[in-house]
Design a protein around this motif. Structure first.
Motif, short mmCIF file in Angstrom:
data_model
loop_
_atom_site.label_atom_id
_atom_site.label_comp_id
_atom_site.label_asym_id
_atom_site.label_seq_id
_atom_site.Cartn_x
_atom_site.Cartn_y
_atom_site.Cartn_z
N GLY A 147 0.80 -1.22 0.00
CA GLY A 147 0.00 0.00 0.00
C GLY A 147 0.82 1.26 0.00
N LYS A 148 2.07 1.18 -0.41
CA LYS A 148 2.94 2.35 -0.45
C LYS A 148 2.35 3.42 -1.36
N ASP A 149 2.52 4.67 -0.98
CA ASP A 149 2.01 5.78 -1.79
C ASP A 149 2.66 5.75 -3.17
N PRO A 150 1.88 5.75 -4.25
CA PRO A 150 2.45 5.65 -5.60
C PRO A 150 3.42 6.77 -5.95
N ASP A 151 3.13 7.99 -5.52
CA ASP A 151 4.03 9.11 -5.83
C ASP A 151 5.37 8.94 -5.12
#
Length: 388
Positions: free
Chosen positions: A363-367
């Motif tokens: 679930g890491k932030d894509p940005d």
């Protein structure tokens, strides 16, 4: 000659062990194990125990930085058979300096494998023609995947890397151009578009989140219908039949979004120390003639890089129902774009797939993941003295 198991037809190698047709030479073929690249690079660097002929996998770009260690096959007359091959495959054997050092062997044109029975039960298009028509763009493909999940509870693919690589493998543009300009840093680059499509699919929940190192789980997902698709190359037909034998007759192949790509395939090269380059090239042109590539497909399922091979081949299996994978992939191969794979791509591509996996599974932030991929790529390139 050095090669790895099943990268060449044993029947043809047996013939060449007696004589290379048209010459008074013969070939001694030695199978090299899983440390193939390490052994070859060590031999080239140490200037000892170098084979006269070597096979090289689809990672031939790794050798671009040392291309002077290989002969330019065009100087030996290789271009006389150029028209026998798919043009894009031939072009992949040309180095950044414009030297033709890597002779085409097999290829891996791609398509979208899917469970027709699962698609039918979900009320989705199910024939190869209808599915192909429904997914001409990546946005269409994602929309179909959302319907699949809602109606059947099935995932479109097992992992997000399949999407990211499927996009790039069908793109004329990749990470760098032939002058080593970092295309992936530009706004709207193919790498960034592949990233965005993949992130969209992840956020829509269309991947089963099964890592590739969990092969048993992947196979079980395809067998049960939990995962009803995969972007795969021609060689995946055999893997699928072996991985999910109970699903025989349920699978079909549709055209993937936009165009076919290529995943896999190999090359052959002649090190600069080759004792008889003319005889070695005679061997390469003979073993890779259309008729002999057809024989190699029947012998060890090496998918031909010569279109005329398919006039000598036929398919009689039932794993894909009444669909003929040979016909599908030989036609798909005609649409694969010409592209350039840089030596530097082979070193930084993993930074992007690693972060794709982080977004998908943690679930890491894509940005943040994109920024971290760029930072890691820069560190790798800087360590090797490459400025971007």
């Amino acid at each position: 000659m050095w090669y790895w198991n099943r990268s060449a037809s044993p029947e043809l190698l047996d013939q060449a062990s007696s004589a290379i047709p048209g010459t008074d030479k013969h070939v001694r073929a030695d199978v090299i194990g899983t440390n193939f690249d390490t052994k070859l690079r060590t031999s080239l660097a140490g200037k000892a125990y170098i084979p006269d002929i070597t096979y090289i996998n689809s990672n031939n770009a790794l050798y671009f930085t040392n291309e002077d260690l290989f002969l330019d096959l065009d100087e030996l007359g290789a271009d006389a058979v150029k028209s026998d091959f798919y043009e894009w495959k031939w072009e992949l054997g040309i180095t950044p300096k414009g030297r033709f050092c890597f002779f085409p062997l097999d290829i891996g044109p791609t398509g979208f494998f899917y469970r027709q029975d699962v698609f039918e039960d979900a009320g989705l298009p199910s024939s190869p023609e209808d599915v192909s028509a429904a997914i001409t763009t990546w946005e269409d493909w994602i929309a179909l995947g959302a319907e699949l999940k809602d109606s059947a509870g099935s995932f479109l693919v097992n992992d997000a890397q399949n999407i990211f690589e499927g996009y790039l493998n069908s793109s004329p543009e990749r990470y760098f151009d032939t002058d080593d300009n970092a295309l992936y840093l530009e706004d709207g680059s193919a790498v960034r578009r592949a990233w965005d499509v993949t992130i969209t699919a992840i956020e829509a929940g269309l991947t089963a989140k099964i890592p590739r190192d969990r092969g048993t789980d992947q196979n079980a997902a395809w067998s049960s219908g939990r995962t009803a698709g995969n972007i795969g190359a021609a060689w995946w037909t055999q893997i699928l039949a072996e991985s999910a034998p109970d699903t025989e007759g349920s699978w079909r192949i549709a055209s993937q979004p936009v165009r076919a790509g290529n995943n896999g395939g190999s090359f052959a090269a002649l090190p600069h120390t080759c004792k008889d380059p003319e005889a070695a090239l005679a061997f390469l042109t003979w073993i890779n003639s259309p008729s002999n590539q057809a024989l190699a497909y029947e012998d060890v399922q090496l998918f031909p890089s010569t279109p005329d091979s398919f006039t000598d081949l036929s398919y009689s299996g039932t794993f894909f129902g009444d669909q003929d994978p040979l016909d599908f992939f030989s036609t798909a191969a005609e649409t694969v774009p010409t592209s350039f794979i840089s030596a530097w791509e082979t070193m930084i591509g993993g930074s992007f797939t690693f972060e794709i996996a982080n977004v998908e599974t943690t679930g890491k932030d894509p940005d943040q993941a994109w920024a971290d991929a760029l930072s890691q790529a820069e560190r790798v390139l800087t360590k090797r003295g490459v400025e971007v």
